[in-house]
Design a protein around this motif. Structure first.
Motif, PDB file in Angstrom:
ATOM      1  N   ASP A 147     103.870   1.258   1.654  1.00 26.73           N
ATOM      2  CA  ASP A 147     104.669   0.118   1.195  1.00 26.73           C
ATOM      3  C   ASP A 147     104.506  -0.071  -0.312  1.00 26.73           C
ATOM      4  OD1 ASP A 147     102.256  -1.389   0.727  1.00 26.73           O
ATOM      5  OD2 ASP A 147     102.248  -1.956   2.833  1.00 26.73           O
ATOM      6  N   GLY A 148     105.318  -0.965  -0.861  1.00 28.05           N
ATOM      7  CA  GLY A 148     105.316  -1.202  -2.297  1.00 28.05           C
ATOM      8  C   GLY A 148     103.984  -1.689  -2.837  1.00 28.05           C
ATOM      9  N   ARG A 149     103.277  -2.490  -2.044  1.00 28.58           N
ATOM     10  CA  ARG A 149     101.956  -2.975  -2.481  1.00 28.58           C
ATOM     11  C   ARG A 149     100.990  -1.816  -2.646  1.00 28.58           C
ATOM     12  NH1 ARG A 149     101.014  -7.513   1.569  1.00 28.58           N
ATOM     13  NH2 ARG A 149     100.152  -5.701   2.599  1.00 28.58           N
ATOM     14  N   MET A 150     101.050  -0.887  -1.713  1.00 30.77           N
ATOM     15  CA  MET A 150     100.166   0.273  -1.771  1.00 30.77           C
ATOM     16  C   MET A 150     100.499   1.130  -2.995  1.00 30.77           C
ATOM     17  SD  MET A 150      99.433   2.730   1.460  1.00 30.77           S
ATOM     18  CE  MET A 150      98.036   3.809   1.499  1.00 30.77           C
ATOM     19  N   VAL A 151     101.792   1.302  -3.278  1.00 24.63           N
ATOM     20  CA  VAL A 151     102.212   2.059  -4.458  1.00 24.63           C
ATOM     21  C   VAL A 151     101.625   1.412  -5.703  1.00 24.63           C
ATOM     22  CG1 VAL A 151     104.198   2.722  -5.882  1.00 24.63           C
ATOM     23  CG2 VAL A 151     104.332   2.938  -3.401  1.00 24.63           C
ATOM     24  N   ALA A 152     101.764   0.089  -5.819  1.00 22.96           N
ATOM     25  CA  ALA A 152     101.270  -0.627  -6.995  1.00 22.96           C
ATOM     26  C   ALA A 152      99.749  -0.585  -7.097  1.00 22.96           C
ATOM     27  CB  ALA A 152     101.760  -2.072  -6.963  1.00 22.96           C
ATOM     28  N   SER A 153      99.058  -0.681  -5.975  1.00 24.59           N
ATOM     29  CA  SER A 153      97.596  -0.715  -6.014  1.00 24.59           C
ATOM     30  C   SER A 153      97.000   0.608  -6.487  1.00 24.59           C
ATOM     31  CB  SER A 153      97.014  -1.114  -4.659  1.00 24.59           C
ATOM     32  OG  SER A 153      97.156  -0.069  -3.725  1.00 24.59           O
ATOM     33  N   TYR A 154      97.744   1.693  -6.334  1.00 27.99           N
ATOM     34  CA  TYR A 154      97.276   2.982  -6.836  1.00 27.99           C
ATOM     35  C   TYR A 154      97.793   3.277  -8.234  1.00 27.99           C
ATOM     36  CZ  TYR A 154      94.887   4.191  -2.585  1.00 27.99           C
ATOM     37  OH  TYR A 154      93.992   4.208  -1.542  1.00 27.99           O
ATOM     38  N   GLY A 155      98.438   2.290  -8.854  1.00 30.17           N
ATOM     39  CA  GLY A 155      98.839   2.428 -10.247  1.00 30.17           C
ATOM     40  C   GLY A 155     100.164   3.123 -10.485  1.00 30.17           C
ATOM     41  N   TYR A 156     100.978   3.273  -9.447  1.00 27.55           N
ATOM     42  CA  TYR A 156     102.281   3.892  -9.627  1.00 27.55           C
ATOM     43  C   TYR A 156     103.322   2.812  -9.850  1.00 27.55           C
ATOM     44  CZ  TYR A 156     100.130   8.160  -8.018  1.00 27.55           C
ATOM     45  OH  TYR A 156      99.317   9.242  -7.914  1.00 27.55           O
ATOM     46  N   ALA A 157     104.158   3.000 -10.839  1.00 25.63           N
ATOM     47  CA  ALA A 157     105.210   2.031 -11.124  1.00 25.63           C
ATOM     48  C   ALA A 157     106.323   2.114 -10.078  1.00 25.63           C
ATOM     49  CB  ALA A 157     105.782   2.276 -12.515  1.00 25.63           C
ATOM     50  N   GLY A 158     106.306   3.162  -9.259  1.00 27.17           N
ATOM     51  CA  GLY A 158     107.324   3.324  -8.236  1.00 27.17           C
ATOM     52  C   GLY A 158     108.429   4.274  -8.665  1.00 27.17           C
ATOM     53  N   LYS A 159     108.564   4.481  -9.958  1.00 24.19           N
ATOM     54  CA  LYS A 159     109.564   5.411 -10.467  1.00 24.19           C
ATOM     55  C   LYS A 159     108.997   6.072 -11.713  1.00 24.19           C
ATOM     56  CE  LYS A 159     113.443   3.187  -8.436  1.00 24.19           C
ATOM     57  NZ  LYS A 159     114.695   2.636  -8.418  1.00 24.19           N
ATOM     58  N   PRO A 160     109.361   7.276 -12.070  1.00 21.53           N
ATOM     59  CA  PRO A 160     110.310   8.076 -11.315  1.00 21.53           C
ATOM     60  C   PRO A 160     109.653   8.699 -10.093  1.00 21.53           C
ATOM     61  CG  PRO A 160     109.522   9.314 -13.195  1.00 21.53           C
ATOM     62  CD  PRO A 160     108.881   7.955 -13.279  1.00 21.53           C
TER      63      PRO A 160
END
Length: 65
Positions: A32-45
């Motif tokens: 999920d988006g929270r997990m993406v953010a918690s690992y330091g990824y902005a989500g894109k690209p």
């Protein structure tokens, strides 16, 4: 399927909506988006990769850095 060289740390997404990071030659799923953010990824690209390429990779749990 033909394997693609995917560098470690690449954030990938497939048409089947699998999202994760490639690390050590394994696909490590982000759920999920929270997990993406918690690992330091902005989500894109995100690197869009065929589903068959990702399902052919070994899978592993994502661990804290």
């Amino acid at each position: 399927p033909t394997s693609l060289p995917i560098r470690d740390g690449a954030l990938v997404q497939t048409p089947a909506h699998l999202v994760g990071v490639v690390s050590g030659g394994s696909f490590r799923r982000l759920y999920d988006g929270r997990m993406v953010a918690s690992y330091g990824y902005a989500g894109k690209p995100r690197l869009l990769v065929p589903t068959a390429v990702i399902t052919a990779l070994p899978t592993a749990e994502l661990t804290a850095r």
